[in-house]
Design a protein around this motif. Structure first.
Motif, PDB file in Angstrom:
ATOM      1  N   LYS A  65       0.818  -1.222   0.000  1.00 33.01           N
ATOM      2  CA  LYS A  65       0.000   0.000   0.000  1.00 33.01           C
ATOM      3  C   LYS A  65       0.853   1.274   0.000  1.00 33.01           C
ATOM      4  CE  LYS A  65      -4.465  -0.900   0.014  1.00 33.01           C
ATOM      5  NZ  LYS A  65      -4.235  -1.694  -1.224  1.00 33.01           N
ATOM      6  N   GLU A  66       1.936   1.286   0.781  1.00 38.25           N
ATOM      7  CA  GLU A  66       2.738   2.515   0.936  1.00 38.25           C
ATOM      8  C   GLU A  66       3.366   2.991  -0.380  1.00 38.25           C
ATOM      9  OE1 GLU A  66       6.591   1.587   3.076  1.00 38.25           O
ATOM     10  OE2 GLU A  66       5.480  -0.290   3.434  1.00 38.25           O
ATOM     11  N   GLU A  68       1.986   2.206  -3.497  1.00 40.38           N
ATOM     12  CA  GLU A  68       1.012   2.141  -4.586  1.00 40.38           C
ATOM     13  C   GLU A  68       0.823   3.475  -5.304  1.00 40.38           C
ATOM     14  OE1 GLU A  68      -3.364   0.194  -5.434  1.00 40.38           O
ATOM     15  OE2 GLU A  68      -2.491   0.060  -3.421  1.00 40.38           O
ATOM     16  N   GLU A  69       0.523   4.507  -4.520  1.00 42.26           N
ATOM     17  CA  GLU A  69       0.212   5.808  -5.114  1.00 42.26           C
ATOM     18  C   GLU A  69       1.393   6.350  -5.922  1.00 42.26           C
ATOM     19  OE1 GLU A  69      -1.329  10.101  -3.510  1.00 42.26           O
ATOM     20  OE2 GLU A  69      -1.770   8.359  -2.234  1.00 42.26           O
ATOM     21  N   GLU A  70       2.576   6.259  -5.348  1.00 45.56           N
ATOM     22  CA  GLU A  70       3.774   6.792  -5.994  1.00 45.56           C
ATOM     23  C   GLU A  70       4.017   6.131  -7.351  1.00 45.56           C
ATOM     24  OE1 GLU A  70       8.614   6.666  -5.663  1.00 45.56           O
ATOM     25  OE2 GLU A  70       7.394   5.638  -4.133  1.00 45.56           O
ATOM     26  N   GLU A  72       1.978   4.182  -9.227  1.00 43.47           N
ATOM     27  CA  GLU A  72       0.870   4.418 -10.165  1.00 43.47           C
ATOM     28  C   GLU A  72       1.057   5.794 -10.804  1.00 43.47           C
ATOM     29  OE1 GLU A  72      -1.916   2.670 -11.161  1.00 43.47           O
ATOM     30  OE2 GLU A  72      -1.488   0.893  -9.940  1.00 43.47           O
ATOM     31  N   GLY A  73       1.391   6.763  -9.967  1.00 40.41           N
ATOM     32  CA  GLY A  73       1.581   8.135 -10.434  1.00 40.41           C
ATOM     33  C   GLY A  73       2.676   8.245 -11.477  1.00 40.41           C
ATOM     34  N   ASN A  76       1.598   6.485 -14.805  1.00 38.73           N
ATOM     35  CA  ASN A  76       0.584   7.247 -15.547  1.00 38.73           C
ATOM     36  C   ASN A  76       1.129   8.562 -16.091  1.00 38.73           C
ATOM     37  OD1 ASN A  76      -1.479   5.330 -15.330  1.00 38.73           O
ATOM     38  ND2 ASN A  76      -1.990   6.033 -13.271  1.00 38.73           N
ATOM     39  N   LYS A  77       2.073   9.155 -15.375  1.00 37.69           N
ATOM     40  CA  LYS A  77       2.654  10.418 -15.829  1.00 37.69           C
ATOM     41  C   LYS A  77       3.383  10.221 -17.160  1.00 37.69           C
ATOM     42  CE  LYS A  77       5.797  13.701 -14.103  1.00 37.69           C
ATOM     43  NZ  LYS A  77       6.750  14.048 -13.041  1.00 37.69           N
TER      44      LYS A  77
END
Length: 181
Positions: A65-66, A68-70, A72-73, A76-77
């Motif tokens: 989880k820690e 994931e956001e980074e 994915e970002g 996608n960028k």
């Protein structure tokens, strides 16, 4: 002493953790691939490669989880950068084509004017200049250019024929004049 259920739980959690670490590694690799492609201008091939990357991304399971956001970002960028570039390129090209069409239309009008010029030699000179400009004018979708070209070449052929006839006539006059003296 841990009961068997707890031991199985720990073992499963360990497997999941190792899997997520492996997924993170794979996804970091995919980010590098995406980064390497993001400034490409091979629109067709690269769009295909990005589709392929996206499929591989989806097939790769989740990460911790820690992270994931980074990640994915980042992924996608890189993708967005390429597709924004592509969109801008085709928009600019469409705008440029509109500008170019106007140039071709203006040249057809100028050729009409030259065609109406009673001075055949002058008309021919103008026609030659306009044809140079035509060659230098930029790209336009073929279906828009073709009807303009048909009209343009028809007019220029007529201007040339008229010029040739005039030259032939004046040459004959000249010869006739010389034999009289």
């Amino acid at each position: 002493e841990m009961c068997i259920r707890d031991r199985q739980q720990v073992y499963l959690e360990d497997i999941i953790k190792k899997n997520r670490e492996k997924n993170l590694e794979i996804k970091r690799g995919l980010i590098l691939e995406a980064e390497a492609l993001k400034n490409s201008t091979e629109w067709k091939e690269t769009a295909e490669e990005f589709k392929n990357l996206k499929m591989r991304w989806i097939k790769t399971g989740p990460v911790e989880k820690e992270f994931e956001e980074e990640i994915e970002g980042l992924f996608n960028k890189a993708i967005d950068k390429f597709f924004d570039n592509r969109k801008n390129f085709f928009e600019d090209m469409a705008v440029q084509a509109e500008v170019n069409i106007k140039i071709y239309e203006r040249l057809v009008l100028e050729t009409h004017t030259a065609f109406d010029n009673p001075d055949a030699k002058r008309a021919f000179e103008i026609s030659k200049r306009i044809q140079k400009e035509w060659k230098a004018a930029g790209r336009v979708p073929a279906e828009k250019r073709q009807p303009l070209w048909d009209e343009f070449s028809k007019l220029n052929n007529r201007i040339f024929s008229r010029f040739r006839r005039t030259m032939a006539v004046s040459y004959t006059h000249l010869r006739a004049h010389e034999t009289h003296h």
